[in-house]
Design a protein around this motif. Sequence first.
Motif, PDB file in Angstrom:
ATOM      1  N   PHE A 199       7.284 -15.788 -15.515  1.00 47.07           N
ATOM      2  CA  PHE A 199       7.387 -14.730 -16.676  1.00 47.07           C
ATOM      3  C   PHE A 199       6.701 -14.981 -17.864  1.00 47.07           C
ATOM      4  O   PHE A 199       7.127 -16.071 -18.679  1.00 47.07           O
ATOM      5  CB  PHE A 199       8.789 -14.285 -17.126  1.00 47.07           C
ATOM      6  N   TRP A 200       5.674 -14.241 -18.374  1.00 48.99           N
ATOM      7  CA  TRP A 200       5.042 -14.508 -19.476  1.00 48.99           C
ATOM      8  C   TRP A 200       4.925 -13.410 -20.745  1.00 48.99           C
ATOM      9  O   TRP A 200       4.854 -12.116 -20.413  1.00 48.99           O
ATOM     10  CB  TRP A 200       3.335 -14.256 -19.061  1.00 48.99           C
ATOM     11  N   GLN A 201       5.317 -13.927 -21.672  1.00 46.40           N
ATOM     12  CA  GLN A 201       5.511 -12.688 -23.093  1.00 46.40           C
ATOM     13  C   GLN A 201       4.627 -13.240 -23.951  1.00 46.40           C
ATOM     14  O   GLN A 201       4.548 -14.511 -24.511  1.00 46.40           O
ATOM     15  CB  GLN A 201       6.857 -12.926 -23.350  1.00 46.40           C
ATOM     16  N   LEU A 205       0.341 -18.307 -28.850  1.00 48.44           N
ATOM     17  CA  LEU A 205       1.497 -19.370 -28.688  1.00 48.44           C
ATOM     18  C   LEU A 205       2.617 -18.544 -27.805  1.00 48.44           C
ATOM     19  O   LEU A 205       3.428 -18.240 -28.102  1.00 48.44           O
ATOM     20  CB  LEU A 205       2.041 -19.801 -29.778  1.00 48.44           C
ATOM     21  N   HIS A 206       1.963 -18.180 -26.619  1.00 45.84           N
ATOM     22  CA  HIS A 206       2.865 -17.471 -25.772  1.00 45.84           C
ATOM     23  C   HIS A 206       4.147 -18.255 -25.268  1.00 45.84           C
ATOM     24  O   HIS A 206       4.124 -19.255 -25.082  1.00 45.84           O
ATOM     25  CB  HIS A 206       2.080 -16.796 -24.775  1.00 45.84           C
ATOM     26  N   GLN A 252       3.846 -24.602 -21.289  1.00 45.96           N
ATOM     27  CA  GLN A 252       3.116 -24.663 -22.443  1.00 45.96           C
ATOM     28  C   GLN A 252       2.236 -23.520 -22.453  1.00 45.96           C
ATOM     29  O   GLN A 252       1.656 -23.142 -21.349  1.00 45.96           O
ATOM     30  CB  GLN A 252       2.428 -25.849 -23.021  1.00 45.96           C
ATOM     31  N   PRO A 253       1.821 -22.611 -23.381  1.00 47.47           N
ATOM     32  CA  PRO A 253       0.989 -21.561 -23.407  1.00 47.47           C
ATOM     33  C   PRO A 253      -0.415 -21.933 -22.831  1.00 47.47           C
ATOM     34  O   PRO A 253      -1.298 -21.226 -22.686  1.00 47.47           O
ATOM     35  CB  PRO A 253       0.997 -21.033 -24.885  1.00 47.47           C
TER      36      PRO A 253
END
Length: 211
Positions: free
Chosen positions: A183-185, A191-192, A210-211
Amino acid sequence: MDIGDMRRDFESEGLDRDALNDDPVAQFHHWFEDARQAGILEPNAMSLATTGTDGMPDIRTVLLKYFDQTGFVFYTNYGSRKARELDENPRAALLFPWIGLNRQVRIQGRVEKVSKTESLRYFASRPRGSQIGAWVSEQSKAITSRGLLEQKVAEIRRKFSDGEVPLPSFWGGYRVVPERIEFWQGRPSRLHDRFEYVRQDDGWLIQRLQP
């Protein structure tokens, strides 16, 4: 055209471990509902990546039609390029790009065919035109003109004019059984927030990436 400067900062709330469900399918359901209620166009559209024995990656957009604890289901022609690649290498990756919410979900796992009963149940729910289209198209094969397709449509309409359109033997579903879900926001300054669920023998390992 210089596209190097095309960028925007992702202004959105962060994603913390405490906000995540311990079950990735339940978390996916939560985000899927967010996407649907936000009016994201075709929230069930997903990129499907496959690789055959030639090692060349292939990708296309298909529609998610069902999901639960057993996996994520889509339907296709069993003679298509994607089907041939899945026969050769029954593993795949999925991507849901919910850009309007600054989110994406990535899924990797093994692939299996769904039962004929499941395929029949879904096929019966399709519009008649889509049912006929499944009979007409030899998906991924070359054709000299669209006119030939339209001619085949007319033939199939006549053939099944007196009743229901049956399930073709060459058409059905696949289930991607997840082994890894991310899950990626999106966050400002790239700096996701990224959280990955990895299937273990006794459940799911959840870790921040880490992003």
